[in-house]
Design a protein around this motif. Sequence first.
Motif, short mmCIF file in Angstrom:
data_model
loop_
_atom_site.label_atom_id
_atom_site.label_comp_id
_atom_site.label_asym_id
_atom_site.label_seq_id
_atom_site.Cartn_x
_atom_site.Cartn_y
_atom_site.Cartn_z
N LYS A 1 0.83 -1.21 0.00
CA LYS A 1 0.00 0.00 0.00
C LYS A 1 0.87 1.26 0.00
CE LYS A 1 -3.85 -2.31 2.32
NZ LYS A 1 -4.70 -2.40 3.53
N PHE B 1 1.08 3.32 -3.52
CA PHE B 1 0.53 4.67 -3.61
C PHE B 1 1.46 5.57 -4.42
CE2 PHE B 1 0.31 9.06 -2.25
CZ PHE B 1 -1.05 9.34 -2.39
N ILE C 1 1.37 4.37 -8.27
CA ILE C 1 0.14 4.73 -8.97
C ILE C 1 0.07 6.24 -9.16
CG2 ILE C 1 -2.39 4.78 -8.78
CD1 ILE C 1 -2.18 1.99 -7.48
N ASN C 2 0.49 6.99 -8.16
CA ASN C 2 0.51 8.45 -8.28
C ASN C 2 1.44 8.88 -9.40
OD1 ASN C 2 -0.16 11.17 -7.25
ND2 ASN C 2 2.00 11.22 -6.70
N ARG D 1 -8.06 3.01 -8.64
CA ARG D 1 -6.92 2.14 -8.31
C ARG D 1 -6.39 2.40 -6.90
NH1 ARG D 1 -7.58 -2.36 -10.47
NH2 ARG D 1 -6.44 -2.82 -12.37
N GLN D 2 -6.44 3.62 -6.43
CA GLN D 2 -6.03 3.89 -5.06
C GLN D 2 -7.00 3.25 -4.07
OE1 GLN D 2 -3.26 4.77 -4.27
NE2 GLN D 2 -2.39 6.43 -5.47
N THR D 3 -8.29 3.25 -4.41
CA THR D 3 -9.29 2.57 -3.56
C THR D 3 -9.05 1.07 -3.53
OG1 THR D 3 -10.92 4.29 -4.05
CG2 THR D 3 -11.75 2.20 -3.18
#
Length: 281
Positions: free
Chosen positions: A224, A228, A231-232, A256-258
Amino acid sequence: MSELWFDSEWLTLRRRADHQARNTLLNEEANYWLSTRHRAHILDLGAGSGNNALYLMEWLGEQQHWRLIDQDAKLLKEAQNQLDATLPSRSSVDTAVADLAHVQLTAIHQRWPIDLVTASALLDLASQPWIDRLVAQCVEIQAAALLVLNVNGHWAITGSKHPLDEIIRRAFNAHQSRAKGLGSGPALGPMAVHAAEQAFKTAGYATQTGTSVWQLLAGSAYTKALGFRLINGWHQAACEMLPDQSDEFDVWFVSRQTDLANGQIGIEVGHTDLYAEPVAG
């Protein structure tokens, strides 16, 4: 600011994934090369906070002499403190601030003989002229090279599919090929390791490559945290390359963050490691 500057938090965060991904066969090849030299003078380019040296120290014999090169003095101080606490006996580490775009290996070699040139997560930021110059200097001083964790363009979000994943992957890879400050012209991005391998082969070196894949499992706290940032970064790069689709990419980012926060997805990031050494004449 040049994209060659990295923050300490990111380098610390990625350390675990880097170390777990490393190709151990190439470590063994580098260790054997150094054993034939009867010394271990290792130059680490783009050393940052010392992650590469920290990992390799366990592989390269009892007596090692490291010179860490980077353009961030603060990171180098962090590396020095970290490595001083873990050095094998009869080993040493020193650091030098230098412009990575214009490192003079031959000049360093005249004062401090270099047996092995290493770099981690650096080569894909380089242009073709920079790679050609690095190879030429390695040939001139007859040093081997271990260039690792070079992104190869393959990444995947595992656990569930999203229709925009592939579009964003392609956009990110295109972004990787923009100029990054390491030599003139565009960076080679995912093609850099192949270009370096070919340049070493053309120069008469023996080369080997191996995969070093980040495997980030769904649900872990580490996945996670690192996911993060990944993905960012992918989202930002895709928006820069395809601004007309930024609204769609924003929806992808939230989705995707969810998924990541809920432990529903993992991430794989492909890298290719390269080892090259002079062929005995």
